[in-house]
Design an enzyme around this catalytic site. Structure first.
Site, PDB file in Angstrom:
ATOM      1  N   PRO A  37      11.451 -81.323 -41.281  1.00  0.00           N
ATOM      2  CA  PRO A  37      10.666 -80.185 -41.439  1.00  0.00           C
ATOM      3  C   PRO A  37      10.710 -79.313 -39.938  1.00  0.00           C
ATOM      4  O   PRO A  37      10.248 -78.284 -40.212  1.00  0.00           O
ATOM      5  CB  PRO A  37       9.139 -80.549 -41.758  1.00  0.00           C
ATOM      6  CG  PRO A  37       9.280 -81.969 -42.073  1.00  0.00           C
ATOM      7  CD  PRO A  37      10.623 -82.460 -41.498  1.00  0.00           C
TER       8      PRO A  37
ATOM      9  N   GLU B 192       7.402 -91.013 -41.063  1.00  0.00           N
ATOM     10  CA  GLU B 192       7.000 -89.851 -40.083  1.00  0.00           C
ATOM     11  C   GLU B 192       8.109 -89.028 -39.493  1.00  0.00           C
ATOM     12  O   GLU B 192       8.060 -88.189 -38.939  1.00  0.00           O
ATOM     13  CB  GLU B 192       6.081 -90.304 -39.147  1.00  0.00           C
ATOM     14  CG  GLU B 192       4.847 -90.596 -39.745  1.00  0.00           C
ATOM     15  CD  GLU B 192       3.875 -89.341 -40.471  1.00  0.00           C
ATOM     16  OE1 GLU B 192       4.073 -88.151 -39.727  1.00  0.00           O
ATOM     17  OE2 GLU B 192       3.644 -89.563 -41.588  1.00  0.00           O
TER      18      GLU B 192
ATOM     19  N   ARG C 291      28.877 -74.716 -54.197  1.00  0.00           N
ATOM     20  CA  ARG C 291      29.002 -73.595 -55.202  1.00  0.00           C
ATOM     21  C   ARG C 291      29.744 -72.503 -54.332  1.00  0.00           C
ATOM     22  O   ARG C 291      30.213 -71.634 -54.861  1.00  0.00           O
ATOM     23  CB  ARG C 291      27.813 -73.201 -55.906  1.00  0.00           C
ATOM     24  CG  ARG C 291      26.704 -72.446 -55.068  1.00  0.00           C
ATOM     25  CD  ARG C 291      25.314 -72.348 -55.816  1.00  0.00           C
ATOM     26  NE  ARG C 291      25.556 -71.594 -56.888  1.00  0.00           N
ATOM     27  CZ  ARG C 291      25.687 -70.289 -57.044  1.00  0.00           C
ATOM     28  NH1 ARG C 291      25.732 -69.748 -55.731  1.00  0.00           N
ATOM     29  NH2 ARG C 291      25.866 -69.534 -57.878  1.00  0.00           N
TER      30      ARG C 291
ATOM     31  N   ASP D 251      25.468 -62.971 -55.686  1.00  0.00           N
ATOM     32  CA  ASP D 251      24.132 -63.792 -55.373  1.00  0.00           C
ATOM     33  C   ASP D 251      23.214 -62.967 -54.813  1.00  0.00           C
ATOM     34  O   ASP D 251      23.328 -62.443 -53.909  1.00  0.00           O
ATOM     35  CB  ASP D 251      24.538 -65.070 -54.905  1.00  0.00           C
ATOM     36  CG  ASP D 251      24.910 -66.156 -55.895  1.00  0.00           C
ATOM     37  OD1 ASP D 251      24.893 -65.932 -57.209  1.00  0.00           O
ATOM     38  OD2 ASP D 251      25.666 -67.199 -55.255  1.00  0.00           O
TER      39      ASP D 251
HETATM   40  N1  ADE Z   1      12.025 -83.937 -44.713  1.00  0.00           N
HETATM   41  C1  ADE Z   1      10.726 -83.718 -45.049  1.00  0.00           C
HETATM   42  N2  ADE Z   1      10.299 -82.439 -45.135  1.00  0.00           N
HETATM   43  C2  ADE Z   1      11.608 -81.583 -45.239  1.00  0.00           C
HETATM   44  C3  ADE Z   1      12.100 -80.165 -45.212  1.00  0.00           C
HETATM   45  N3  ADE Z   1      11.003 -79.326 -45.542  1.00  0.00           N
HETATM   46  N4  ADE Z   1      13.525 -80.015 -45.020  1.00  0.00           N
HETATM   47  C4  ADE Z   1      14.260 -81.033 -44.638  1.00  0.00           C
HETATM   48  N5  ADE Z   1      13.923 -82.235 -44.621  1.00  0.00           N
HETATM   49  C5  ADE Z   1      12.637 -82.548 -44.877  1.00  0.00           C
END
Ligand code: ADE
Length: 234
Positions: free
Chosen positions: A89, A116, A154, A169
């Site tokens: 994230p 984590e 794709r 797209d």
């Molecule tokens: N792993 C956990 N959350 C994630 C996200 N939002 N994007 C990519 N990998 C992740």
């Protein structure tokens, strides 16, 4: 193109990789997708791949050795090391621009973590970039890896039935796609707009462009701001 995925849950990929466009692209030899199980590279008899974080705090952290040994193992299978991507994230936000960038690579290696997160030395030693699919936290990187594979595959030439479909797209021109209609001409009292039945392609293009702008204004005004910014730069 070759895509490697390093994961603790290779089984999660079975169905998405064996259906639809991604399946066809593999059959056509446009992409080769190889799954590796990080746990196969755990040194200890418990097959442990995670441990508690130094400095304290909740959860567990992916240990560097199993991930990096798994990576080394896949990298030596080809002469090209490939672009290494950690799914987290904290990464650069995945979008259509990055999908196009990755579709132009000969090899990408996606590393899906759990717990984590990754020990920071994995990123450093692997010279990896971090990519996120959005501002939310998933329980693992697998779904993110599947999203990236789908969006990238794709775009490979020959992947879609109609070469034009990717060009139209959403996001490909900085706008959301215009509304589409198919048969029947009238449904629940709602008629297909006359212009789409007119056969006048110039009018149809004009209508679609206008509709794309309207939809983008309503649903994603930030995209129009981004377009303005990039136009001003030129
Ligand atoms: N792993 C956990 N959350 C994630 C996200 N939002 N994007 C990519 N990998 C992740």
């Amino acid at each position: 193109m070759r895509i490697d995925v390093l994961t603790l849950f290779p089984d999660m990929f079975a169905s998405p990789l064996s259906l639809s466009i991604v399946k066809r692209a593999q059959h056509r030899g446009l992409v080769q997708i190889a799954l590796s199980n990080i746990r196969d590279f755990a040194a200890n008899s418990y097959k442990k791949v995670d441990d508690t974080p130094y400095g304290g705090g909740p959860g567990m952290v992916m240990m560097p050795r199993p991930v990096l040994e798994c990576l080394e193992n896949v990298q030596k299978q080809e002469s090209l090391n490939g672009r290494v991507i950690l799914l987290t994230p904290q990464g650069r936000k995945f979008d259509q621009k990055l999908a196009k960038e990755l579709a132009a690579e000969q090899r990408i290696i996606l590393i899906a973590g759990h717990y984590e997160g990754f020990d920071e030395r994995i990123r450093i030693v692997a010279n990896a970039e971090e990519v996120s699919i959005g501002d939310y936290v998933l329980s693992g990187g697998e779904l993110a890896a599947m999203v990236i594979i789908d969006a990238v595959v794709r775009l490979l030439p020959g992947s879609l039935g109609d070469e034009d479909s990717a060009a139209n797209d959403s996001f490909s021109d900085g706008l959301l796609e215009y509304p589409q209609y198919t048969r029947p001409e009238e449904f629940n009292g709602l008629k297909v707009p006359d212009v789409l039945l007119s056969g006048n392609h110039a009018q149809i293009d004009k209508w679609r462009k206008q509709q794309a702008i309207e939809k983008t204004k309503a649903n994603r005004p930030d995209l129009l701001d981004d377009n303005k910014k990039s136009e001003n730069k030129i």
